[in-house]
Design an enzyme around this catalytic site. Structure first.
Site, PDB file in Angstrom:
ATOM      1  N   SER A 147    -134.632 -69.129 -29.099  1.00  0.00           N
ATOM      2  CA  SER A 147    -136.502 -69.238 -28.470  1.00  0.00           C
ATOM      3  C   SER A 147    -136.466 -70.668 -28.062  1.00  0.00           C
ATOM      4  O   SER A 147    -135.990 -71.649 -28.683  1.00  0.00           O
ATOM      5  CB  SER A 147    -137.825 -68.685 -29.632  1.00  0.00           C
ATOM      6  N   TYR A 160    -141.863 -68.624 -37.405  1.00  0.00           N
ATOM      7  CA  TYR A 160    -140.630 -68.204 -36.309  1.00  0.00           C
ATOM      8  C   TYR A 160    -140.091 -69.510 -35.670  1.00  0.00           C
ATOM      9  O   TYR A 160    -138.893 -69.205 -35.770  1.00  0.00           O
ATOM     10  CB  TYR A 160    -142.058 -67.819 -35.169  1.00  0.00           C
TER      11      TYR A 160
HETATM   12  C1  GCO Z   1    -145.429 -67.217 -29.321  1.00  0.00           C
HETATM   13  C2  GCO Z   1    -144.616 -66.559 -27.851  1.00  0.00           C
HETATM   14  C3  GCO Z   1    -143.449 -67.347 -28.364  1.00  0.00           C
HETATM   15  C4  GCO Z   1    -142.551 -65.967 -27.468  1.00  0.00           C
HETATM   16  C5  GCO Z   1    -140.497 -66.938 -27.244  1.00  0.00           C
HETATM   17  C6  GCO Z   1    -140.511 -67.849 -26.712  1.00  0.00           C
HETATM   18  O1  GCO Z   1    -146.235 -66.972 -29.717  1.00  0.00           O
HETATM   19  O2  GCO Z   1    -145.255 -69.050 -28.534  1.00  0.00           O
HETATM   20  O3  GCO Z   1    -143.934 -65.531 -29.001  1.00  0.00           O
HETATM   21  O4  GCO Z   1    -142.283 -67.374 -29.489  1.00  0.00           O
HETATM   22  O5  GCO Z   1    -142.411 -64.901 -28.174  1.00  0.00           O
HETATM   23  O6  GCO Z   1    -140.310 -67.073 -28.604  1.00  0.00           O
HETATM   24  O7  GCO Z   1    -138.829 -68.485 -26.537  1.00  0.00           O
END
Ligand code: GCO
Length: 264
Positions: A147, A160
């Site tokens: 990501s 995340y």
């Molecule tokens: C967020 C987004 C990101 C994208 C992706 C970017 O809330 O910033 O959901 O996390 O989904 O991962 O690469």
């Protein structure tokens, strides 16, 4: 082998975790259209049934299995079942993942742990389970879904970002340990894409939507099909000497500081 044949996945079996929607479905479709036999999983029987029907409507046979990528016993059982019923897994795409957008000071350890389990421990469990057979056969491709958050942080996505940052380093480490068995381990790092995951921050007038359009040199959100070529490349013979890399498909956003508000 003629150049374009390098990208042909005929005779290969690809497993895409969470391939029932969004970027996973786009990647799975691309791999199938490049010739791969397709296997997908989900934890939801309903989602899986709907996705298999959607693939069929697009002329693709998707073999669906229900298991949780964080449950090692279930993973081992289903990898064995898939390899018996469909065929040896040549390509694994660790796509299944969740996100929780909660300010770090307010995030519970339970919420943190759930994201880390699914987004980081799941790919470890899945990779370990398929790598045994890949090592025996002397061939395999593992593609992790990283990501933007493998490189940069942003408010509310601490778990995340930690998981996707860890997934980048897991990619490099597995690449190091398994290249000797002709298993290449790489990752795709999507920029900001138009999916259900980003829908809450992407609608017209949402400040984040306006920010991303301005902050992305391509001046648009990615579309799932923008990932097809990179996925086929990393899943094919075209990348047999490429391992440990994250290929960012991001419209140039990570290359750019962005523009001042008064710049066009
Ligand atoms: C967020 C987004 C990101 C994208 C992706 C970017 O809330 O910033 O959901 O996390 O989904 O991962 O690469």
């Amino acid at each position: 082998m003629k150049a374009l044949q390098l990208f042909d996945l005929t005779g290969k079996t690809a497993l895409v975790t969470g391939g029932t929607h969004g970027l996973g479905m786009a990647i799975a479709t691309a791999l199938a259209q490049a010739g791969a036999k397709l296997v997908i999983n989900d934890v939801s029987a309903e989602k899986l049934k709907g996705a298999v029907a959607e693939y069929a409507a697009n002329g693709i046979t998707a073999h669906g299995y229900i298991f949780d990528v964080t449950d090692e016993a279930a993973v081992e059982k289903h990898i064995a079942l898939i390899e018996k019923e469909v065929g040896p897994i040549d390509i694994l795409v660790n796509n299944a993942g969740i996100i929780k957008r909660i300010p770090a000071m307010e995030m519970s350890v339970a919420d943190w742990q759930q994201v880390i389990n699914i987004d980081l421990t799941g790919p470890f469990i899945m990779s370990k389970a398929v790598a045994k057979g890949m090592k025996e056969r002397g061939y395999g491709k593992i593609i992790n879904m990283c990501s933007m958050m493998s490189e940069v942080g942003r408010d509310t996505v601490s778990a995340y970002a930690a998981a996707k940052g860890g997934l980048k380093m897991l990619t490099k480490n597995l690449a190091t340990e398994w290249a000797r068995y002709n298993i290449q381990v790489n990752a795709i790092g999507p920029g900001y894409f138009a999916t259900a995951q980003t829908a809450p921050i992407r609608y017209e007038g949402h400040p984040f939507n306006d920010f991303i359009i301005k902050r992305t040199p391509a001046m648009r959100w990615g579309q799932p099909e923008d990932l097809a070529g990179t996925a086929i490349y990393l899943a094919s013979h075209a990348s047999d000497f490429v391992s440990g890399h994250v290929v960012y498909v991001d419209g140039g956003i990570l290359a750019s500081l962005g523009k001042a508000s008064n710049e066009e």
